[in-house]
Write a protein that holds these residues in place. Sequence first.
Motif, PDB file in Angstrom:
ATOM      1  N   UNK A  15       0.838  -1.208   0.000  1.00  0.00           N
ATOM      2  CA  UNK A  15       0.000   0.000   0.000  1.00  0.00           C
ATOM      3  C   UNK A  15       0.871   1.255   0.000  1.00  0.00           C
ATOM      4  N   UNK A  16       1.949   1.227   0.785  1.00  0.00           N
ATOM      5  CA  UNK A  16       2.845   2.387   0.851  1.00  0.00           C
ATOM      6  C   UNK A  16       3.532   2.631  -0.503  1.00  0.00           C
ATOM      7  N   UNK A  17       3.874   1.553  -1.201  1.00  0.00           N
ATOM      8  CA  UNK A  17       4.500   1.700  -2.529  1.00  0.00           C
ATOM      9  C   UNK A  17       3.502   2.326  -3.504  1.00  0.00           C
ATOM     10  N   UNK A  18       2.215   1.902  -3.398  1.00  0.00           N
ATOM     11  CA  UNK A  18       1.182   2.515  -4.232  1.00  0.00           C
ATOM     12  C   UNK A  18       1.018   3.999  -3.891  1.00  0.00           C
ATOM     13  N   UNK A  19       1.082   4.318  -2.612  1.00  0.00           N
ATOM     14  CA  UNK A  19       0.985   5.731  -2.194  1.00  0.00           C
ATOM     15  C   UNK A  19       2.167   6.538  -2.736  1.00  0.00           C
ATOM     16  N   UNK A  20       3.351   5.933  -2.692  1.00  0.00           N
ATOM     17  CA  UNK A  20       4.534   6.607  -3.229  1.00  0.00           C
ATOM     18  C   UNK A  20       4.377   6.854  -4.722  1.00  0.00           C
ATOM     19  N   UNK A  21       3.810   5.863  -5.421  1.00  0.00           N
ATOM     20  CA  UNK A  21       3.563   6.025  -6.858  1.00  0.00           C
ATOM     21  C   UNK A  21       2.560   7.142  -7.113  1.00  0.00           C
ATOM     22  N   UNK A  22       1.546   7.237  -6.250  1.00  0.00           N
ATOM     23  CA  UNK A  22       0.551   8.307  -6.381  1.00  0.00           C
ATOM     24  C   UNK A  22       1.199   9.681  -6.242  1.00  0.00           C
ATOM     25  N   UNK A  23       2.023   9.863  -5.203  1.00  0.00           N
ATOM     26  CA  UNK A  23       2.652  11.172  -4.981  1.00  0.00           C
ATOM     27  C   UNK A  23       3.631  11.508  -6.127  1.00  0.00           C
ATOM     28  N   UNK A  24       4.376  10.509  -6.589  1.00  0.00           N
ATOM     29  CA  UNK A  24       5.342  10.752  -7.669  1.00  0.00           C
ATOM     30  C   UNK A  24       4.632  11.157  -8.956  1.00  0.00           C
ATOM     31  N   UNK A  25       3.595  10.406  -9.313  1.00  0.00           N
ATOM     32  CA  UNK A  25       2.865  10.718 -10.544  1.00  0.00           C
ATOM     33  C   UNK A  25       2.121  12.037 -10.418  1.00  0.00           C
ATOM     34  N   UNK A  26       1.591  12.344  -9.234  1.00  0.00           N
ATOM     35  CA  UNK A  26       0.881  13.609  -9.028  1.00  0.00           C
ATOM     36  C   UNK A  26       1.813  14.799  -9.226  1.00  0.00           C
ATOM     37  N   UNK A  27       3.014  14.679  -8.682  1.00  0.00           N
ATOM     38  CA  UNK A  27       3.982  15.779  -8.826  1.00  0.00           C
ATOM     39  C   UNK A  27       4.297  16.031 -10.294  1.00  0.00           C
ATOM     40  N   UNK A  28       4.633  14.971 -11.024  1.00  0.00           N
ATOM     41  CA  UNK A  28       4.976  15.125 -12.439  1.00  0.00           C
ATOM     42  C   UNK A  28       3.772  15.575 -13.251  1.00  0.00           C
ATOM     43  N   UNK A  29       2.611  14.985 -12.981  1.00  0.00           N
ATOM     44  CA  UNK A  29       1.400  15.351 -13.724  1.00  0.00           C
ATOM     45  C   UNK A  29       1.016  16.793 -13.524  1.00  0.00           C
ATOM     46  N   UNK A  30       1.037  17.279 -12.286  1.00  0.00           N
ATOM     47  CA  UNK A  30       0.661  18.673 -12.005  1.00  0.00           C
ATOM     48  C   UNK A  30       1.641  19.647 -12.637  1.00  0.00           C
ATOM     49  N   UNK A  31       2.920  19.315 -12.562  1.00  0.00           N
ATOM     50  CA  UNK A  31       3.927  20.216 -13.124  1.00  0.00           C
ATOM     51  C   UNK A  31       3.992  20.153 -14.656  1.00  0.00           C
ATOM     52  N   UNK A  32       3.456  19.078 -15.246  1.00  0.00           N
ATOM     53  CA  UNK A  32       3.506  18.926 -16.703  1.00  0.00           C
ATOM     54  C   UNK A  32       2.275  19.486 -17.398  1.00  0.00           C
ATOM     55  N   UNK A  33       1.293  19.931 -16.647  1.00  0.00           N
ATOM     56  CA  UNK A  33       0.076  20.470 -17.254  1.00  0.00           C
ATOM     57  C   UNK A  33       0.396  21.681 -18.120  1.00  0.00           C
ATOM     58  N   UNK A  34      -0.228  21.741 -19.270  1.00  0.00           N
ATOM     59  CA  UNK A  34      -0.110  22.917 -20.136  1.00  0.00           C
ATOM     60  C   UNK A  34      -0.903  24.051 -19.498  1.00  0.00           C
ATOM     61  N   UNK A  54      -6.164  25.806  -8.908  1.00  0.00           N
ATOM     62  CA  UNK A  54      -6.101  26.349  -7.547  1.00  0.00           C
ATOM     63  C   UNK A  54      -4.855  25.860  -6.817  1.00  0.00           C
ATOM     64  N   UNK A  55      -4.520  24.600  -6.995  1.00  0.00           N
ATOM     65  CA  UNK A  55      -3.319  24.058  -6.358  1.00  0.00           C
ATOM     66  C   UNK A  55      -2.052  24.662  -6.955  1.00  0.00           C
ATOM     67  N   UNK A  56      -2.056  24.900  -8.267  1.00  0.00           N
ATOM     68  CA  UNK A  56      -0.863  25.415  -8.946  1.00  0.00           C
ATOM     69  C   UNK A  56      -0.651  26.916  -8.735  1.00  0.00           C
ATOM     70  N   UNK A  57      -1.639  27.584  -8.161  1.00  0.00           N
ATOM     71  CA  UNK A  57      -1.444  29.009  -7.877  1.00  0.00           C
ATOM     72  C   UNK A  57      -0.334  29.225  -6.849  1.00  0.00           C
ATOM     73  N   UNK A  58      -0.144  28.243  -5.961  1.00  0.00           N
ATOM     74  CA  UNK A  58       0.976  28.269  -5.016  1.00  0.00           C
ATOM     75  C   UNK A  58       1.745  26.964  -5.161  1.00  0.00           C
ATOM     76  N   UNK A  59       2.609  26.848  -6.172  1.00  0.00           N
ATOM     77  CA  UNK A  59       3.322  25.588  -6.401  1.00  0.00           C
ATOM     78  C   UNK A  59       4.218  25.199  -5.244  1.00  0.00           C
ATOM     79  N   UNK A  60       4.673  26.188  -4.448  1.00  0.00           N
ATOM     80  CA  UNK A  60       5.523  25.847  -3.311  1.00  0.00           C
ATOM     81  C   UNK A  60       4.753  25.007  -2.285  1.00  0.00           C
ATOM     82  N   UNK A  61       3.480  25.357  -2.078  1.00  0.00           N
ATOM     83  CA  UNK A  61       2.672  24.588  -1.137  1.00  0.00           C
ATOM     84  C   UNK A  61       2.353  23.205  -1.701  1.00  0.00           C
ATOM     85  N   UNK A  62       2.053  23.149  -2.990  1.00  0.00           N
ATOM     86  CA  UNK A  62       1.739  21.876  -3.609  1.00  0.00           C
ATOM     87  C   UNK A  62       2.935  20.927  -3.556  1.00  0.00           C
ATOM     88  N   UNK A  63       4.093  21.439  -3.925  1.00  0.00           N
ATOM     89  CA  UNK A  63       5.301  20.606  -3.909  1.00  0.00           C
ATOM     90  C   UNK A  63       5.632  20.188  -2.474  1.00  0.00           C
TER      91      UNK A  63
END
Length: 424
Positions: A15-34, A54-63
């Motif tokens: 479960x923790x590995x799946x959670x790690x995959x979620x956070x990793x993909x979320x970071x790349x996906x959010x930062x890769x948005x056009x 809304x999340x990307x308005x403050x990328x420091x908080x999101x990251x």
Amino acid sequence: MDDASIGTLTIILVVLIFCSAFFSSSETGMMSLNRYRLRHLVKSGHRSARKANSLLERPDRLIGLILIGNNFVNILASAIATVIAVRLWGDAGIAIATAGLTLVILIFAEVSPKTMAALHPEKIAFPASYILQPMLKIAYPLVWIINGITNGFLRLFGVNVNDAGNEHLSTEELRTIVHEAGSLLPHRNQSMLLGVLELNEVTVNDIMIPRNEVEGIDLDLEMDEILQLLSKTRHTRLPVYRGDINNIVGILHMRNLAQLIQQGKVTKPAIMQVVHEAYFVPESTPLQTQLLNFQKHSRRIAVVVDEYGDIEGVVTLEDILEEIVGELSNEKDDTNQDIHPQEDGSYFIDGSAYVREINKALKWQLPTDGPKTLNGLITEILESIPDANVCLEVNGYRMETLQICDNLVKTVRASKTAKARETL
């Protein structure tokens, strides 16, 4: 530790590995948005896009949130994997757990999910925003503390996190986007958009009708000659002058002339009565500015003057619009008149042809930052007017003068060299 406990810890580890995959993909996906497509979706009312934006308005908080979650689950997974490995293999389990978990996290929690997110950012980021947004509210105090420390550290290097999101596209970047639009934009629309982007880089001097080609009314001529000229003209507005184009007295609209003809009063004094004041513009005026000036002053034709006030030619609203949409009329085709293809692949080109028009018609890359005409380009390179026909190479294009008279290069044979073909 019994087998049941090891089984439970193994499930937690997965479960923790799946959670790690979620956070990793979320970071790349959010930062890769056009960001520009995201803003368009937000304006269209797309709910997921609004949350992501809304999340990307403050990328420091999101990251900060993503990294807190990712590091927490990775460290916890490492601890649990070590416990399981030690239980199964003793002290050697520490090395086994480290090597094994590193490989598993790299493949299943880092590289694979991040690659997927980079290829399909919206499919990953939009669903993830529904989880990340409430998580940010819950973990906000911890995120705020960590961001406060990191932002203060970044300020030491002159980085202001509040500048995030102030992205603006330059003209060159917009031009690249239009070029890369491919099938999303019809070729005709691409040409028009590129024409608009180039308006500020082209001046009226580049597209004007030169004074020696201006069709106008010379009031010093006999009335019969003036009427004959008026009967043959294809233009709706004509400059009116005395003796020389520099002595311009105004612009005649053919509609006003038609009224005079109906009244049977076509005389020089009558023409002077319906002539409008000429509108003068500097030769260095960018087309974008001139287009706005035409609109502001309700004009459709302007007389172009140089820095000394001498008349260089005329420019019309139609000339500027043709830079955007292409030729508006088939009544005349300047390019066909100036450029004559030959069987051997070369071209006979009139020396008075504009370099920009040659480049457009033949897809060539002759220099446009100097003289406007082919005659001017050749004489500038030679630094003299040739007494006899000469041959030269310009930017990988072979130029051979065929006719020289009245201190002008009248006709040129031009062709691409091997060097020019390689650059295309």
